[in-house]
Design a protein around this motif. Structure first.
Motif, short mmCIF file in Angstrom:
data_model
loop_
_atom_site.label_atom_id
_atom_site.label_comp_id
_atom_site.label_asym_id
_atom_site.label_seq_id
_atom_site.Cartn_x
_atom_site.Cartn_y
_atom_site.Cartn_z
N PRO A 174 0.87 -1.07 0.04
CA PRO A 174 -0.08 -0.13 -0.02
C PRO A 174 0.91 1.26 -0.05
O PRO A 174 1.99 1.48 0.64
N ALA A 175 0.55 2.42 -0.72
CA ALA A 175 1.24 3.47 -0.80
C ALA A 175 1.22 4.16 0.66
O ALA A 175 2.22 4.87 0.76
N ASP A 176 0.33 4.07 1.44
CA ASP A 176 0.40 4.88 2.62
C ASP A 176 1.29 4.12 3.55
O ASP A 176 1.55 4.51 4.78
N GLU A 177 1.75 2.95 3.30
CA GLU A 177 2.97 2.21 4.20
C GLU A 177 4.02 2.87 4.27
O GLU A 177 4.53 3.03 3.15
N ASP A 178 4.68 2.94 5.46
CA ASP A 178 6.05 3.65 5.50
C ASP A 178 7.06 2.60 4.68
O ASP A 178 6.86 1.38 4.58
N ASP A 179 8.07 3.23 4.20
CA ASP A 179 9.25 2.47 3.13
C ASP A 179 9.63 0.99 3.96
O ASP A 179 9.60 -0.07 3.41
N TRP A 180 10.14 1.25 5.32
CA TRP A 180 10.62 0.09 6.09
C TRP A 180 9.41 -1.09 6.29
O TRP A 180 9.74 -2.12 6.37
N THR A 181 8.26 -0.68 6.52
CA THR A 181 7.23 -1.63 7.05
C THR A 181 6.79 -2.21 5.30
O THR A 181 6.62 -3.72 5.23
N ALA A 182 6.98 -1.58 4.36
CA ALA A 182 6.67 -2.03 3.28
C ALA A 182 7.53 -3.11 2.82
O ALA A 182 7.47 -4.12 2.30
N LEU A 183 8.93 -2.88 3.18
CA LEU A 183 10.31 -3.60 2.81
C LEU A 183 9.86 -4.90 3.68
O LEU A 183 9.99 -6.20 3.12
N ARG A 184 9.95 -4.79 4.96
CA ARG A 184 9.46 -5.98 5.80
C ARG A 184 8.21 -6.87 5.34
O ARG A 184 8.57 -8.03 5.36
N ARG A 185 7.20 -6.13 4.88
CA ARG A 185 6.21 -7.23 4.46
C ARG A 185 6.41 -7.79 3.15
O ARG A 185 5.79 -8.89 2.88
N ALA A 186 7.15 -7.18 2.37
CA ALA A 186 7.38 -7.80 0.93
C ALA A 186 8.32 -8.83 1.31
O ALA A 186 8.23 -9.87 0.49
N LEU A 187 8.92 -8.99 2.55
CA LEU A 187 9.71 -10.28 2.84
C LEU A 187 8.68 -11.49 3.24
O LEU A 187 9.34 -12.46 3.47
N ASP A 188 7.63 -11.23 3.58
CA ASP A 188 6.67 -12.39 4.19
C ASP A 188 6.76 -13.51 3.20
O ASP A 188 6.56 -14.57 3.66
N VAL A 189 6.74 -13.34 2.00
CA VAL A 189 6.55 -14.22 0.95
C VAL A 189 7.71 -15.45 1.07
O VAL A 189 7.74 -16.43 1.24
N VAL A 190 9.17 -14.56 1.63
CA VAL A 190 10.39 -15.46 1.67
C VAL A 190 10.03 -16.13 3.02
O VAL A 190 10.50 -17.21 3.05
N LEU A 191 9.55 -15.65 4.02
CA LEU A 191 9.59 -16.07 5.21
C LEU A 191 8.51 -17.04 5.49
O LEU A 191 8.60 -17.82 6.37
N ALA A 192 7.61 -17.16 4.50
CA ALA A 192 6.39 -18.12 4.70
C ALA A 192 6.93 -19.46 4.43
O ALA A 192 6.59 -20.36 5.03
N TYR A 193 8.09 -19.66 3.51
CA TYR A 193 8.79 -20.92 3.52
C TYR A 193 9.28 -21.28 4.79
O TYR A 193 9.38 -22.57 5.23
N HIS A 194 10.18 -20.57 5.41
CA HIS A 194 10.78 -20.80 6.53
C HIS A 194 9.91 -21.29 7.88
O HIS A 194 10.03 -22.05 8.43
N ARG A 195 8.58 -20.51 7.72
CA ARG A 195 7.47 -20.75 8.75
C ARG A 195 6.65 -22.36 8.53
O ARG A 195 6.38 -23.05 9.57
N ARG A 196 6.70 -22.48 7.16
CA ARG A 196 6.26 -23.72 6.92
C ARG A 196 6.87 -25.07 7.52
O ARG A 196 6.22 -25.85 7.77
N ASP A 197 8.02 -24.78 6.93
CA ASP A 197 9.16 -26.13 7.37
C ASP A 197 10.36 -25.55 7.97
O ASP A 197 11.28 -25.73 7.18
N PRO A 198 10.35 -25.15 9.14
CA PRO A 198 11.54 -24.39 9.71
C PRO A 198 12.83 -25.48 9.90
O PRO A 198 14.08 -25.14 9.53
N VAL A 199 12.49 -26.67 10.01
CA VAL A 199 13.55 -27.61 10.12
C VAL A 199 14.12 -27.71 8.67
O VAL A 199 15.71 -27.78 8.60
N SER A 200 13.44 -28.05 7.76
CA SER A 200 14.11 -27.97 6.50
C SER A 200 14.85 -26.74 5.84
O SER A 200 15.93 -26.73 5.33
N ALA A 201 14.03 -25.68 6.32
CA ALA A 201 14.72 -24.32 5.96
C ALA A 201 16.01 -23.94 6.57
O ALA A 201 16.96 -23.66 6.04
N LEU A 202 16.18 -24.36 7.92
CA LEU A 202 17.28 -24.58 8.62
C LEU A 202 18.46 -25.22 7.80
O LEU A 202 19.63 -24.83 7.75
N ALA A 203 17.95 -26.41 7.51
CA ALA A 203 19.02 -27.32 6.93
C ALA A 203 19.48 -26.51 5.69
O ALA A 203 20.71 -26.87 5.16
#
Length: 80
Positions: free
Chosen positions: A5-34
Motif C-alpha cells: 500500500p502507498a500509505d505504508e512507510d518504506d521500512w514496513t513495506a520492505l518488511r512485509r514484502a519479505l513475508d513471501v520469503v519468510l512463509a517458506y521458513h515458517r512452513r518447514d523450519p527444520v528443512s529451511a534451517l538445513a
C-alpha cells in the motif's frame, strides 16, 4: 514491494514484502534451517546466493524510489 500500500512507510513495506520469503521458513523450519546451513557452508552455493542478493539491491532501490512521496528517498544501500 511495488504491491504494498502507498500509505505504508518504506521500512514496513520492505518488511512485509519479505513475508513471501519468510512463509517458506515458517512452513518447514527444520528443512529451511538445513537448507540455509547447506548454502552457507558450501562455497559455490553461498557465492550464488550473494550474487542473487546483489541483484535484488538495485531492483529494491528502484521500487523504493517509485513509492509515492514528495521527498527524495535515499537508497538503503549507500555503499554501492
Amino acid at each position: 514491494m511495488r504491491a504494498r500500500p502507498a500509505d505504508e512507510d518504506d521500512w514496513t513495506a520492505l518488511r512485509r514484502a519479505l513475508d513471501v520469503v519468510l512463509a517458506y521458513h515458517r512452513r518447514d523450519p527444520v528443512s529451511a534451517l538445513a537448507t540455509t546451513r547447506l548454502v552457507r557452508t558450501t562455497p559455490a552455493l553461498c557465492a550464488r546466493l550473494l550474487e542473487k542478493q546483489d541483484g535484488w539491491r538495485p531492483v529494491l532501490a528502484q521500487a523504493l524510489a517509485e513509492r509515492p512521496g514528495d521527498d527524495p528517498r535515499p537508497t538503503p544501500w549507500p555503499c554501492r
